[in-house]
Design a protein around this motif. Structure first.
Motif, PDB file in Angstrom:
ATOM      1  N   GLU A  89      20.865   9.161  21.676  1.00 47.38           N
ATOM      2  CA  GLU A  89      21.148   9.963  22.865  1.00 47.38           C
ATOM      3  C   GLU A  89      20.474  11.336  22.845  1.00 47.38           C
ATOM      4  O   GLU A  89      20.692  12.155  23.723  1.00 47.38           O
ATOM      5  CB  GLU A  89      22.659  10.164  23.067  1.00 47.38           C
ATOM      6  N   GLY A  90      19.659  11.590  21.834  1.00 48.90           N
ATOM      7  CA  GLY A  90      18.990  12.884  21.768  1.00 48.90           C
ATOM      8  C   GLY A  90      17.655  12.856  22.479  1.00 48.90           C
ATOM      9  O   GLY A  90      16.996  11.827  22.568  1.00 48.90           O
ATOM     10  N   SER A  91      17.247  13.999  23.005  1.00 45.31           N
ATOM     11  CA  SER A  91      15.968  14.114  23.680  1.00 45.31           C
ATOM     12  C   SER A  91      14.991  14.909  22.824  1.00 45.31           C
ATOM     13  O   SER A  91      15.236  16.083  22.543  1.00 45.31           O
ATOM     14  CB  SER A  91      16.131  14.820  25.032  1.00 45.31           C
ATOM     15  N   TYR A  93      12.324  16.122  23.675  1.00 45.91           N
ATOM     16  CA  TYR A  93      11.614  17.088  24.504  1.00 45.91           C
ATOM     17  C   TYR A  93      12.391  18.384  24.689  1.00 45.91           C
ATOM     18  O   TYR A  93      11.915  19.318  25.293  1.00 45.91           O
ATOM     19  CB  TYR A  93      11.276  16.468  25.860  1.00 45.91           C
ATOM     20  N   ARG A  94      13.619  18.422  24.205  1.00 51.45           N
ATOM     21  CA  ARG A  94      14.415  19.641  24.234  1.00 51.45           C
ATOM     22  C   ARG A  94      14.844  19.932  22.807  1.00 51.45           C
ATOM     23  O   ARG A  94      15.854  19.419  22.319  1.00 51.45           O
ATOM     24  CB  ARG A  94      15.628  19.468  25.147  1.00 51.45           C
ATOM     25  N   VAL A 108      18.101  18.429  18.594  1.00 53.83           N
ATOM     26  CA  VAL A 108      17.685  17.983  19.921  1.00 53.83           C
ATOM     27  C   VAL A 108      18.897  17.975  20.841  1.00 53.83           C
ATOM     28  O   VAL A 108      20.028  17.766  20.410  1.00 53.83           O
ATOM     29  CB  VAL A 108      17.051  16.573  19.885  1.00 53.83           C
ATOM     30  N   GLU A 109      18.637  18.233  22.112  1.00 51.02           N
ATOM     31  CA  GLU A 109      19.709  18.261  23.094  1.00 51.02           C
ATOM     32  C   GLU A 109      20.227  16.858  23.354  1.00 51.02           C
ATOM     33  O   GLU A 109      19.460  15.893  23.420  1.00 51.02           O
ATOM     34  CB  GLU A 109      19.202  18.868  24.393  1.00 51.02           C
ATOM     35  N   LEU A 111      21.280  14.011  25.568  1.00 43.72           N
ATOM     36  CA  LEU A 111      20.953  13.655  26.949  1.00 43.72           C
ATOM     37  C   LEU A 111      22.204  13.623  27.806  1.00 43.72           C
ATOM     38  O   LEU A 111      23.247  13.113  27.397  1.00 43.72           O
ATOM     39  CB  LEU A 111      20.279  12.290  26.990  1.00 43.72           C
ATOM     40  N   TRP A 146      18.291  16.898  13.829  1.00 41.22           N
ATOM     41  CA  TRP A 146      17.197  15.928  13.769  1.00 41.22           C
ATOM     42  C   TRP A 146      16.382  16.105  12.490  1.00 41.22           C
ATOM     43  O   TRP A 146      16.397  15.245  11.614  1.00 41.22           O
ATOM     44  CB  TRP A 146      16.316  16.075  15.008  1.00 41.22           C
TER      45      TRP A 146
END
Length: 208
Positions: A89-91, A93-94, A108-109, A111, A146
């Motif tokens: 569930e992590g992105s 890109y953030r 990571v943020e 999602l 991460w």
């Protein structure tokens, strides 16, 4: 995020044509860690850093790339790190880069889950505060750990450019690494000072 890695294009896709400027110095750099392998790669990835070009790493105009991954080949430590499995569930890109007394960590943020539909007839133009809707409990941003690097994993940290540096370059032991865009020269110096103290084992000495 953009790549300046021999054998990869700016998006990280394999290519044979991109990165030819790394051919002479890049391969030697990866094999010469004792003489600080990253020097040649930093020069080839970022040049002098004083050009004033605010375009992206791939040559596009607009806001500078937040993160540049550089290295001599697609199998370098920096590429392996950013391509490692992202938490569920992590992105990727953030990203949130955070320095603690024991590690340089990347989170990571989480999602955002799709919001549930409102009651029948409810307006779909509810006033919003950030990602929160008026009348609902405020949901804080959530992040997941991460990557993490110890001081022993980092060979060097320096600002890129001498006049108005906007990039903090973190070089790993194999000469590959990450260029972080601080957007302001003051931010670069704060990051460099903190990371160099961390590498010397002085993190947590009381300096903010």
């Amino acid at each position: 995020m953009a790549y300046k890695v021999k054998g990869l294009d700016a998006s990280g896709a394999p290519t044979e044509s991109v990165g030819k400027r790394f051919a002479r110095g890049g391969g030697k750099a990866a094999a010469a860690v004792g003489n600080f392998a990253g020097d040649a790669l930093l020069t080839m990835a970022f040049g002098s850093g004083d050009s004033g070009d605010r375009g992206g790493a791939g040559g596009n105009s607009g806001r500078r790339t937040d993160l540049t991954v550089f290295g001599a080949d697609p199998g370098c430590a920096a590429v392996r790190a950013v391509r490692s499995t992202v938490p569920a569930e992590g992105s990727p890109y953030r990203m949130l880069w955070a320095l603690t007394p024991r590690r340089l960590g990347v989170a990571v943020e989480l999602l955002a889950r799709p919001s549930s539909a409102g009651p029948s007839g409810a307006s779909n133009r509810s006033e919003k505060f950030g990602k929160n809707i008026s009348g609902e409990p405020i949901r804080p941003e959530r992040v997941l750990p991460w990557l993490d690097f110890s001081a022993a994993d980092i060979a060097d940290c320096r600002p890129i450019g001498s006049k108005h540096p906007l990039t903090c370059a973190i070089t790993l032991r194999d000469g590959s690494g990450f260029g972080l865009n601080a957007r302001r020269p003051q931010g670069v110096q704060i990051m460099v000072d903190a990371l160099q103290a961390f590498m010397r084992g002085q993190q947590g000495s009381g300096r903010g």
